[in-house]
Design a protein around this motif. Structure first.
Motif, PDB file in Angstrom:
ATOM      1  N   VAL A  48      19.069   9.725  -6.927  1.00 50.64           N
ATOM      2  CA  VAL A  48      19.990  10.144  -5.860  1.00 50.64           C
ATOM      3  C   VAL A  48      19.372   9.917  -4.487  1.00 50.64           C
ATOM      4  O   VAL A  48      20.055   9.522  -3.539  1.00 50.64           O
ATOM      5  N   ARG A  49      18.065  10.136  -4.372  1.00 49.49           N
ATOM      6  CA  ARG A  49      17.410  10.054  -3.064  1.00 49.49           C
ATOM      7  C   ARG A  49      16.572   8.782  -2.912  1.00 49.49           C
ATOM      8  O   ARG A  49      15.609   8.725  -2.149  1.00 49.49           O
ATOM      9  N   THR A  50      16.976   7.730  -3.625  1.00 52.39           N
ATOM     10  CA  THR A  50      16.241   6.465  -3.575  1.00 52.39           C
ATOM     11  C   THR A  50      16.142   5.913  -2.161  1.00 52.39           C
ATOM     12  O   THR A  50      15.079   5.431  -1.739  1.00 52.39           O
ATOM     13  N   ALA A  51      17.229   5.949  -1.420  1.00 51.02           N
ATOM     14  CA  ALA A  51      17.220   5.374  -0.069  1.00 51.02           C
ATOM     15  C   ALA A  51      16.186   6.068   0.818  1.00 51.02           C
ATOM     16  O   ALA A  51      15.461   5.415   1.586  1.00 51.02           O
ATOM     17  N   GLU A  52      16.086   7.380   0.693  1.00 55.64           N
ATOM     18  CA  GLU A  52      15.098   8.146   1.460  1.00 55.64           C
ATOM     19  C   GLU A  52      13.674   7.741   1.075  1.00 55.64           C
ATOM     20  O   GLU A  52      12.800   7.571   1.944  1.00 55.64           O
ATOM     21  N   ILE A  53      13.450   7.568  -0.218  1.00 55.27           N
ATOM     22  CA  ILE A  53      12.120   7.195  -0.708  1.00 55.27           C
ATOM     23  C   ILE A  53      11.743   5.790  -0.251  1.00 55.27           C
ATOM     24  O   ILE A  53      10.635   5.549   0.241  1.00 55.27           O
ATOM     25  N   VAL A  54      12.663   4.853  -0.397  1.00 55.44           N
ATOM     26  CA  VAL A  54      12.389   3.468  -0.018  1.00 55.44           C
ATOM     27  C   VAL A  54      12.171   3.345   1.491  1.00 55.44           C
ATOM     28  O   VAL A  54      11.309   2.568   1.941  1.00 55.44           O
ATOM     29  N   ALA A  55      12.905   4.105   2.275  1.00 55.04           N
ATOM     30  CA  ALA A  55      12.720   4.075   3.730  1.00 55.04           C
ATOM     31  C   ALA A  55      11.333   4.573   4.120  1.00 55.04           C
ATOM     32  O   ALA A  55      10.658   3.987   4.981  1.00 55.04           O
ATOM     33  N   ALA A  56      10.893   5.644   3.492  1.00 60.72           N
ATOM     34  CA  ALA A  56       9.546   6.153   3.769  1.00 60.72           C
ATOM     35  C   ALA A  56       8.493   5.136   3.347  1.00 60.72           C
ATOM     36  O   ALA A  56       7.513   4.890   4.055  1.00 60.72           O
ATOM     37  N   ASN A  57       8.704   4.529   2.186  1.00 60.06           N
ATOM     38  CA  ASN A  57       7.770   3.527   1.690  1.00 60.06           C
ATOM     39  C   ASN A  57       7.713   2.308   2.613  1.00 60.06           C
ATOM     40  O   ASN A  57       6.631   1.726   2.828  1.00 60.06           O
ATOM     41  N   ALA A  58       8.859   1.923   3.171  1.00 65.50           N
ATOM     42  CA  ALA A  58       8.884   0.760   4.066  1.00 65.50           C
ATOM     43  C   ALA A  58       7.982   0.972   5.276  1.00 65.50           C
ATOM     44  O   ALA A  58       7.362   0.025   5.776  1.00 65.50           O
ATOM     45  N   ARG A  59       7.883   2.200   5.745  1.00 67.15           N
ATOM     46  CA  ARG A  59       6.989   2.483   6.873  1.00 67.15           C
ATOM     47  C   ARG A  59       5.532   2.290   6.470  1.00 67.15           C
ATOM     48  O   ARG A  59       4.725   1.761   7.242  1.00 67.15           O
ATOM     49  N   ASP A  60       5.196   2.712   5.252  1.00 66.44           N
ATOM     50  CA  ASP A  60       3.832   2.487   4.760  1.00 66.44           C
ATOM     51  C   ASP A  60       3.539   0.997   4.609  1.00 66.44           C
ATOM     52  O   ASP A  60       2.462   0.518   4.976  1.00 66.44           O
ATOM     53  N   VAL A  61       4.490   0.264   4.058  1.00 64.71           N
ATOM     54  CA  VAL A  61       4.294  -1.169   3.826  1.00 64.71           C
ATOM     55  C   VAL A  61       4.138  -1.911   5.157  1.00 64.71           C
ATOM     56  O   VAL A  61       3.258  -2.779   5.300  1.00 64.71           O
ATOM     57  N   ALA A  62       4.980  -1.564   6.120  1.00 62.65           N
ATOM     58  CA  ALA A  62       4.885  -2.214   7.435  1.00 62.65           C
ATOM     59  C   ALA A  62       3.524  -1.958   8.067  1.00 62.65           C
ATOM     60  O   ALA A  62       2.892  -2.870   8.626  1.00 62.65           O
ATOM     61  N   ARG A  63       3.045  -0.718   7.978  1.00 55.26           N
ATOM     62  CA  ARG A  63       1.743  -0.393   8.554  1.00 55.26           C
ATOM     63  C   ARG A  63       0.629  -1.129   7.821  1.00 55.26           C
ATOM     64  O   ARG A  63      -0.331  -1.602   8.448  1.00 55.26           O
ATOM     65  N   ALA A  64       0.755  -1.250   6.495  1.00 55.68           N
ATOM     66  CA  ALA A  64      -0.268  -1.960   5.717  1.00 55.68           C
ATOM     67  C   ALA A  64      -0.346  -3.423   6.135  1.00 55.68           C
ATOM     68  O   ALA A  64      -1.443  -3.978   6.292  1.00 55.68           O
ATOM     69  N   ARG A  65       0.800  -4.039   6.308  1.00 61.24           N
ATOM     70  CA  ARG A  65       0.797  -5.453   6.715  1.00 61.24           C
ATOM     71  C   ARG A  65       0.247  -5.621   8.133  1.00 61.24           C
ATOM     72  O   ARG A  65      -0.482  -6.577   8.415  1.00 61.24           O
ATOM     73  N   GLU A  66       0.573  -4.686   9.017  1.00 61.73           N
ATOM     74  CA  GLU A  66       0.020  -4.741  10.376  1.00 61.73           C
ATOM     75  C   GLU A  66      -1.505  -4.636  10.361  1.00 61.73           C
ATOM     76  O   GLU A  66      -2.182  -5.221  11.215  1.00 61.73           O
ATOM     77  N   ASN A  67      -2.028  -3.910   9.370  1.00 64.05           N
ATOM     78  CA  ASN A  67      -3.476  -3.729   9.267  1.00 64.05           C
ATOM     79  C   ASN A  67      -4.161  -4.842   8.493  1.00 64.05           C
ATOM     80  O   ASN A  67      -5.370  -4.774   8.232  1.00 64.05           O
ATOM     81  N   GLY A  68      -3.396  -5.857   8.091  1.00 59.12           N
ATOM     82  CA  GLY A  68      -3.986  -6.995   7.391  1.00 59.12           C
ATOM     83  C   GLY A  68      -4.315  -6.741   5.934  1.00 59.12           C
ATOM     84  O   GLY A  68      -5.180  -7.411   5.355  1.00 59.12           O
ATOM     85  N   THR A  69      -3.634  -5.794   5.317  1.00 63.49           N
ATOM     86  CA  THR A  69      -3.880  -5.464   3.912  1.00 63.49           C
ATOM     87  C   THR A  69      -3.512  -6.644   3.022  1.00 63.49           C
ATOM     88  O   THR A  69      -2.517  -7.329   3.262  1.00 63.49           O
ATOM     89  N   SER A  70      -4.304  -6.880   1.971  1.00 58.18           N
ATOM     90  CA  SER A  70      -4.046  -8.004   1.076  1.00 58.18           C
ATOM     91  C   SER A  70      -2.702  -7.823   0.372  1.00 58.18           C
ATOM     92  O   SER A  70      -2.251  -6.694   0.135  1.00 58.18           O
ATOM     93  N   GLU A  71      -2.103  -8.940  -0.008  1.00 58.65           N
ATOM     94  CA  GLU A  71      -0.787  -8.882  -0.643  1.00 58.65           C
ATOM     95  C   GLU A  71      -0.838  -8.208  -2.008  1.00 58.65           C
ATOM     96  O   GLU A  71       0.144  -7.612  -2.437  1.00 58.65           O
ATOM     97  N   SER A  72      -1.973  -8.292  -2.709  1.00 59.13           N
ATOM     98  CA  SER A  72      -2.057  -7.614  -4.006  1.00 59.13           C
ATOM     99  C   SER A  72      -1.986  -6.103  -3.830  1.00 59.13           C
ATOM    100  O   SER A  72      -1.362  -5.404  -4.632  1.00 59.13           O
TER     101      SER A  72
END
Length: 428
Positions: A48-72
């Motif tokens: 039911v709350r998938t959209a909320e979870i994915v939105a929060a996760n997207a912020r983590d993913v964006a920050r990880a990519r900004e920090n140069g985190t490996s794709e794996s």
């Protein structure tokens, strides 16, 4: 005058541990139906709350990519609607599993008439320290709830938004189902100090389970005063025997290495018997190239690489001990099965080793001599997994020998106690 609670002076981590201990006491005697209802409520809430979870996760993913985190690492971090649905399905699968709590491990009536039973009981409060894998948040919570344990979750700062959202969803569902919400808590704080506090909470936390890379695991094992179940790194080997079916061996090798590279049961080293190397290696190197794998080859493997499409580099000593978690594999030709075993004993992390062979004698010798949590015969290393073994989602894969070894499902999250029933018995 205001009276202070004795807990007011405690740190947020210690207060969370006290709440978890109280919740564990309330959770332990609950019947299976209550725990299963809560798990099903968690699964429904995740969807039911998938959209909320994915939105929060997207912020983590964006920050990880900004920090140069490996794709794996980004791949392990990422949650999609499909992955959330799969996680919810795993929770439902856990709800369907037998409840280990109360199971009689052994029992008998002693010669003096006393009834003696050894029964499974929850461990109590389980602390999980893990890296950028938010699915672990749900897996750990589900398994701990089912086995009657409270859980303190300390994921990496890189997944903080994701874990906060997931734990919020789980706690709402658990509380709504009538169970103590404090049975599932995210350890307060993002600093290293919160991790150290959790490791020092002996007497409040019954066991710690670290999940992640070698550095994290060794830190927890070395510095914790709380008992630790060590989940080791996965330097896994595939050995292609002289009597291997080449087509089968190629399929198993590629699946072991490339089906998903960022997990601990992916193969990191290929060993090939010298008698089959000329027939096997050119085809295997092409298959690995097609899968995008770079081969770190010893001189005898390099000799078979000419004319193939393989990306091959010369192996250095560090390659044999490396858990790549990437599209890389070390490869060597060995003189015999015993030499393959010798190599594995020297470099393996004790996770999973596989042999591909049509010889029953070779298979028996390999399984006898190799001392890892899992030894596979004519099967991919990727099967070392609680879900694949039918345990439901796993809490981790223990590479130590106490208190559990291999994929840890529900029974491994219990201890035992003895119930002694007499009829006025006294010891003479």
């Amino acid at each position: 005058m205001t009276t202070l609670s004795p807990y007011d002076s405690l740190s947020p981590v210690t207060r969370a541990a006290y709440r978890a201990k109280a919740a564990a006491a309330d959770l332990a005697p609950l019947p299976r139906a209550d725990k299963d209802d809560a798990l099903l409520a968690v699964a429904d809430a995740l969807e039911v709350r998938t959209a909320e979870i994915v939105a929060a996760n997207a912020r983590d993913v964006a920050r990880a990519r900004e920090n140069g985190t490996s794709e794996s690492v980004v791949d392990r971090l990422t949650l999609t609607p499909e992955r959330v649905r799969a996680i919810a399905a795993d929770v439902r699968a856990v709800a369907k599993l037998p409840d280990p709590v109360g199971e009689i491990v052994r029992g008998n009536t002693l010669p003096n008439g006393i009834d003696l039973r050894q029964v499974r009981v929850p461990l109590g409060v389980v602390g999980i320290i893990y890296e950028a894998r938010p699915n672990v948040t749900v897996d750990a919570a589900a398994l701990c709830l089912k086995s009657g344990n409270a859980v303190l979750l300390r994921g990496s700062a890189s997944a903080y938004e994701s874990n906060t959202a997931l734990v919020g969803v789980i706690r709402d569902a658990v509380g709504g189902a009538g169970l103590p919400a404090d049975a599932v808590q995210l350890v307060p704080g993002e600093s290293r100090e919160s991790v150290h506090e959790l490791m020092r909470a002996r007497g409040l936390v019954d066991v710690l389970i670290p999940r992640g890379g070698a550095s994290l695991i060794q830190t927890v094992v070395s510095e914790s005063t709380v008992p630790v179940i060590e989940t080791g790194t996965g330097n896994c080997h595939v050995y292609v025997d002289a009597h291997a079916d080449i087509d089968m061996a190629i399929d198993i090798l590629v699946n072991s290495k490339a089906q998903r590279v960022s997990v601990c049961n992916a193969a990191e080293t290929l060993l090939v018997h010298q008698d089959i190397a000329a027939a096997f290696l050119p085809r295997a190197l092409d298959a690995l190239a097609e899968a995008g794998v770079t081969v770190h080859a010893d001189p005898r493997v390099l000799a078979h690489a000419e004319g193939t499409r393989a990306t091959v580099v010369e192996a250095v000593p560090e390659d044999w001990e490396t858990e790549y978690l990437s599209y890389d594999i070390a490869a060597a030709v060995v003189d015999s099965l015993d030499k393959a075993v010798e190599h594995i004993r020297l470099w393996s992390s004790g996770h999973t080793e596989a042999i591909v062979t049509t010889s029953q004698q070779a298979a028996r010798r390999f399984t006898r001599l190799v001392d890892s949590t899992t030894v596979a015969v004519n099967a991919s290393t990727r099967f070392t997994d609680g879900g694949q073994f039918g345990f439901g989602a796993e809490i981790g894969i223990s590479t130590q020998k106490l208190h559990a070894r291999g994929p840890m499902g529900l029974p491994e999250l219990t201890s035992t106690k003895y119930i002694v029933t007499g009829d006025g018995h006294v010891r003479p």
